[in-house]
Design a protein around this motif. Structure first.
Motif, short mmCIF file in Angstrom:
data_model
loop_
_atom_site.label_atom_id
_atom_site.label_comp_id
_atom_site.label_asym_id
_atom_site.label_seq_id
_atom_site.Cartn_x
_atom_site.Cartn_y
_atom_site.Cartn_z
N ARG A 257 0.85 -1.18 0.00
CA ARG A 257 0.00 0.00 0.00
C ARG A 257 0.89 1.24 0.00
N ALA A 258 0.36 2.34 -0.46
CA ALA A 258 1.09 3.60 -0.43
C ALA A 258 1.32 4.02 1.01
N TYR A 259 2.46 4.62 1.25
CA TYR A 259 2.78 5.11 2.60
C TYR A 259 1.69 6.06 3.09
#
Length: 74
Positions: free
Chosen positions: A21-23
């Protein structure tokens, strides 16, 4: 959730990478600004080796009255 992530040897960035997942998305989960899907919660449980109830509670979700899982996977 921050403490759980740290206890298991992750930084928020490394946890986001492991979770695929994106940070920024993980930051929203931790801040309680977004709720992860059930699939993401299951992935979190696997990565952290924690029960869904523990992960949900760490995300600030009320788990009052939710039973613990006492049945082994088969």
């Amino acid at each position: 959730m921050k403490d759980l992530i740290k206890e298991h040897g992750y930084t928020q960035k490394s946890f986001a990478i492991a979770l695929n997942r994106a940070y920024s998305t993980v930051k929203y989960y931790i801040a309680g600004e977004k709720t992860p899907t059930a699939t993401v919660i299951v992935d979190m449980c696997r990565l952290l080796d924690e029960s869904p109830k523990t992960v949900l509670k760490s995300l600030g979700i009320d788990v009052t009255g939710v039973p613990d899982d006492h049945i082994d996977d088969q």
